[in-house]
Write an enzyme that holds these catalytic residues in place. Sequence first.
Site, PDB file in Angstrom:
ATOM      1  N   ASN A  39       0.872  -1.177   0.000  1.00 54.29           N
ATOM      2  CA  ASN A  39       0.000   0.000   0.000  1.00 54.29           C
ATOM      3  C   ASN A  39       0.914   1.233   0.000  1.00 54.29           C
ATOM      4  O   ASN A  39       1.437   1.624   1.038  1.00 54.29           O
ATOM      5  CB  ASN A  39      -0.887  -0.045   1.259  1.00 54.29           C
ATOM      6  CG  ASN A  39      -1.836   1.140   1.345  1.00 54.29           C
ATOM      7  OD1 ASN A  39      -1.768   2.070   0.534  1.00 54.29           O
ATOM      8  ND2 ASN A  39      -2.697   1.126   2.326  1.00 54.29           N
ATOM      9  N   ARG A 122      -2.568  -1.933  -3.416  1.00 52.75           N
ATOM     10  CA  ARG A 122      -3.770  -1.118  -3.232  1.00 52.75           C
ATOM     11  C   ARG A 122      -3.656   0.103  -4.145  1.00 52.75           C
ATOM     12  O   ARG A 122      -2.640   0.806  -4.137  1.00 52.75           O
ATOM     13  CB  ARG A 122      -3.866  -0.656  -1.782  1.00 52.75           C
ATOM     14  CG  ARG A 122      -5.045   0.265  -1.601  1.00 52.75           C
ATOM     15  CD  ARG A 122      -5.031   0.934  -0.258  1.00 52.75           C
ATOM     16  NE  ARG A 122      -6.164   1.843  -0.158  1.00 52.75           N
ATOM     17  CZ  ARG A 122      -6.130   2.997   0.489  1.00 52.75           C
ATOM     18  NH1 ARG A 122      -5.032   3.391   1.094  1.00 52.75           N
ATOM     19  NH2 ARG A 122      -7.192   3.756   0.541  1.00 52.75           N
ATOM     20  N   HIS A 211     -13.144   3.148  -0.187  1.00 50.98           N
ATOM     21  CA  HIS A 211     -13.148   2.108   0.867  1.00 50.98           C
ATOM     22  C   HIS A 211     -13.809   0.818   0.366  1.00 50.98           C
ATOM     23  O   HIS A 211     -14.288   0.005   1.153  1.00 50.98           O
ATOM     24  CB  HIS A 211     -13.933   2.558   2.122  1.00 50.98           C
ATOM     25  CG  HIS A 211     -13.313   3.673   2.902  1.00 50.98           C
ATOM     26  ND1 HIS A 211     -14.067   4.632   3.549  1.00 50.98           N
ATOM     27  CD2 HIS A 211     -12.026   3.974   3.163  1.00 50.98           C
ATOM     28  CE1 HIS A 211     -13.268   5.485   4.170  1.00 50.98           C
ATOM     29  NE2 HIS A 211     -12.019   5.108   3.947  1.00 50.98           N
ATOM     30  N   ARG A 272     -12.143  15.888   7.699  1.00 53.66           N
ATOM     31  CA  ARG A 272     -12.918  16.252   6.503  1.00 53.66           C
ATOM     32  C   ARG A 272     -14.349  16.605   6.891  1.00 53.66           C
ATOM     33  O   ARG A 272     -14.924  15.972   7.776  1.00 53.66           O
ATOM     34  CB  ARG A 272     -12.933  15.084   5.511  1.00 53.66           C
ATOM     35  CG  ARG A 272     -11.651  14.933   4.742  1.00 53.66           C
ATOM     36  CD  ARG A 272     -11.622  13.652   3.944  1.00 53.66           C
ATOM     37  NE  ARG A 272     -10.781  12.658   4.573  1.00 53.66           N
ATOM     38  CZ  ARG A 272     -10.646  11.401   4.172  1.00 53.66           C
ATOM     39  NH1 ARG A 272     -11.293  10.966   3.110  1.00 53.66           N
ATOM     40  NH2 ARG A 272      -9.866  10.560   4.811  1.00 53.66           N
ATOM     41  N   ASP A 314      -9.030  12.898  16.571  1.00 57.79           N
ATOM     42  CA  ASP A 314      -9.094  11.546  17.122  1.00 57.79           C
ATOM     43  C   ASP A 314     -10.268  11.440  18.088  1.00 57.79           C
ATOM     44  O   ASP A 314     -10.335  12.173  19.079  1.00 57.79           O
ATOM     45  CB  ASP A 314      -7.768  11.233  17.825  1.00 57.79           C
ATOM     46  CG  ASP A 314      -7.670   9.753  18.171  1.00 57.79           C
ATOM     47  OD1 ASP A 314      -8.621   9.218  18.769  1.00 57.79           O
ATOM     48  OD2 ASP A 314      -6.637   9.154  17.820  1.00 57.79           O
ATOM     49  N   GLY A 362     -11.422   2.088  12.847  1.00 57.94           N
ATOM     50  CA  GLY A 362     -11.055   2.530  14.198  1.00 57.94           C
ATOM     51  C   GLY A 362     -12.237   2.841  15.096  1.00 57.94           C
ATOM     52  O   GLY A 362     -12.327   2.316  16.210  1.00 57.94           O
ATOM     53  N   ASN A 366     -14.050   0.005  17.661  1.00 53.82           N
ATOM     54  CA  ASN A 366     -13.590   0.200  19.043  1.00 53.82           C
ATOM     55  C   ASN A 366     -14.453   1.075  19.933  1.00 53.82           C
ATOM     56  O   ASN A 366     -14.274   1.052  21.147  1.00 53.82           O
ATOM     57  CB  ASN A 366     -12.183   0.826  19.025  1.00 53.82           C
ATOM     58  CG  ASN A 366     -11.183  -0.065  18.335  1.00 53.82           C
ATOM     59  OD1 ASN A 366     -11.046  -1.219  18.718  1.00 53.82           O
ATOM     60  ND2 ASN A 366     -10.523   0.445  17.310  1.00 53.82           N
ATOM     61  N   GLU A 415      -8.423  -5.134   4.834  1.00 55.53           N
ATOM     62  CA  GLU A 415      -8.297  -4.842   3.398  1.00 55.53           C
ATOM     63  C   GLU A 415      -7.113  -5.586   2.783  1.00 55.53           C
ATOM     64  O   GLU A 415      -7.173  -6.012   1.633  1.00 55.53           O
ATOM     65  CB  GLU A 415      -8.133  -3.327   3.198  1.00 55.53           C
ATOM     66  CG  GLU A 415      -9.427  -2.567   3.461  1.00 55.53           C
ATOM     67  CD  GLU A 415      -9.201  -1.126   3.877  1.00 55.53           C
ATOM     68  OE1 GLU A 415      -8.801  -0.898   5.039  1.00 55.53           O
ATOM     69  OE2 GLU A 415      -9.417  -0.227   3.051  1.00 55.53           O
TER      70      GLU A 415
HETATM   71  P1  AMP Z   1      -8.626   4.224  11.267  1.00 57.72           P
HETATM   72  O1  AMP Z   1      -8.598   5.317  10.245  1.00 57.72           O
HETATM   73  O2  AMP Z   1      -9.490   3.072  10.918  1.00 57.72           O
HETATM   74  O3  AMP Z   1      -7.254   3.803  11.736  1.00 57.72           O
HETATM   75  O4  AMP Z   1      -9.334   4.862  12.557  1.00 57.72           O
HETATM   76  C1  AMP Z   1      -8.685   5.881  13.273  1.00 57.72           C
HETATM   77  C2  AMP Z   1      -9.624   6.489  14.242  1.00 57.72           C
HETATM   78  O5  AMP Z   1     -10.285   5.502  15.041  1.00 57.72           O
HETATM   79  C3  AMP Z   1      -8.873   7.339  15.261  1.00 57.72           C
HETATM   80  O6  AMP Z   1      -8.661   8.612  14.767  1.00 57.72           O
HETATM   81  C4  AMP Z   1      -9.811   7.342  16.422  1.00 57.72           C
HETATM   82  O7  AMP Z   1     -10.660   8.450  16.268  1.00 57.72           O
HETATM   83  C5  AMP Z   1     -10.625   6.078  16.286  1.00 57.72           C
HETATM   84  N1  AMP Z   1     -10.407   5.136  17.374  1.00 57.72           N
HETATM   85  C6  AMP Z   1      -9.489   4.152  17.456  1.00 57.72           C
HETATM   86  N2  AMP Z   1      -9.614   3.474  18.634  1.00 57.72           N
HETATM   87  C7  AMP Z   1     -10.642   4.063  19.298  1.00 57.72           C
HETATM   88  C8  AMP Z   1     -11.276   3.851  20.553  1.00 57.72           C
HETATM   89  N3  AMP Z   1     -10.875   2.889  21.365  1.00 57.72           N
HETATM   90  N4  AMP Z   1     -12.288   4.665  20.893  1.00 57.72           N
HETATM   91  C9  AMP Z   1     -12.695   5.654  20.076  1.00 57.72           C
HETATM   92  N5  AMP Z   1     -12.147   5.899  18.886  1.00 57.72           N
HETATM   93  C10 AMP Z   1     -11.140   5.129  18.494  1.00 57.72           C
END
Ligand code: AMP
Length: 435
Positions: A39, A122, A211, A272, A314, A362, A366, A415
């Site tokens: 990737n 990818r 995605h 975004r 985040d 994420g 989670n 993925e």
């Molecule tokens: P990804 O782009 O799939 O890696 O997701 C990243 C985002 O997932 C991060 O910016 C977080 O906002 C969110 N994230 C990851 N772990 C947690 C968690 N335990 N609780 C809330 N948000 C989470």
Amino acid sequence: MVSQQNAQTNAADSALAAASCQQENAGEEVCPIKVLVINSGSSSLKYQLVDMATETVITKGICERVGADDSFHKHGIDADERVISVYLPNHYEAVKAVLEVLTDAQIGDIESLEEIAAIGHRVVHGGEYFSASALITDEVLQLIQRCSPLAPLHNPAALAGIRACRELMPDKLQVAAFDTAFHQTMPAKAYMYPLPYELFVRHRIRRYGFHGTSHRYIAERAAALLQKPLIDLKLITCHLGNGCSVAAIDHGFSVDTSMGFTPLEGLMMGTRCGSIDPAIVTYLVEELDMSAQEVSDLMNKQSGLLGISGLSNDLRDIRAATEAGNERAALAYEMYSHSVKKYIGSYVFALGGVDAVVLTAGVGENCDRMRRMIFQGLESLGIFVDQKLNSERGFERVISEERSQVKIIVIPTNEELMIARDTAYIYAQVSAEVC
Ligand code: AMP
């Protein structure tokens, strides 16, 4: 060169062929080879070496800050991870570094490159040319290049990774897996924008969706979990990470998705804005004297959770700040869940009902609080979240109550495995043809 019309027809044909072939092959034995999945981002190169006999990751890593003076290479899984400081001026050197580590006498995972049968890449944008993963040929490379204006940060990086692999391993079969491919089955009523038709004809301005590999993977896993064929299900899949998108999947085919011409449309995301009144753009240009680049940066990098909270993109930080009483963080949190809720609701109507809503990435995997908020107040529609199952973590599961008419499912996305599977599938087809 493939003409636009031919490419479109091919795309439609191969969409159906690919979808039915993928459904037919779901659950069948895979070709027991080792596949390297790559990737390539604009300044990074992630990789996984996958053993297709067991569908397990042998090793993985990432080259970061490619092109900068302080580039480095992380290799290995969890406790075995090591950080190698190495100058990586470009993607060619990054791929070279990866191959050296993989075959290193001390820390390598394979004895020689002979053990790698094929490489899967990818690629973000396949435009209307690709409705399934494709064997990389000179013509395919040209078509990926043609899609570069639609993904100017991503496609050139993918091309650099592919070209580096071609130079360093000229005898290996290579496959491109496109983020857009799965959504090529959308009907015109979903992919067209209500703009002058000429913009579509001349400039291919339409919804592409992204995605796709993740939506396809979680749809297949959800069907397996429900013990029903994908072809019998209506699903709404939600990829909720830093980038977010929702897809409506009817009998295995993507029929609508929230991301559009670019990955900016749709849900509110980490940085975004997602969908906003397009007149805000002209207002920012005319009244605030902003340039096109400034508006693009504002909508892509300074909006979403970050823009509203003023704190972070985040959701973990937003959640902590909300619990500490920060009102803007609380607003960002509510807006995010409201945005997901609205899309799910509209897709229930577009699909004419839904069997399951599937969550991943994420946030989807989670964040129990966000999941609870998304489905709150929907009991009158027969939707009930089991809060105990919702609070668990880290594995595929149904989190709705037994009585829930719509199942709610959490699936950790994968993925890379999907790309490896497509690569192994094409490898097996090509090998059979050669034999
Ligand atoms: P990804 O782009 O799939 O890696 O997701 C990243 C985002 O997932 C991060 O910016 C977080 O906002 C969110 N994230 C990851 N772990 C947690 C968690 N335990 N609780 C809330 N948000 C989470």
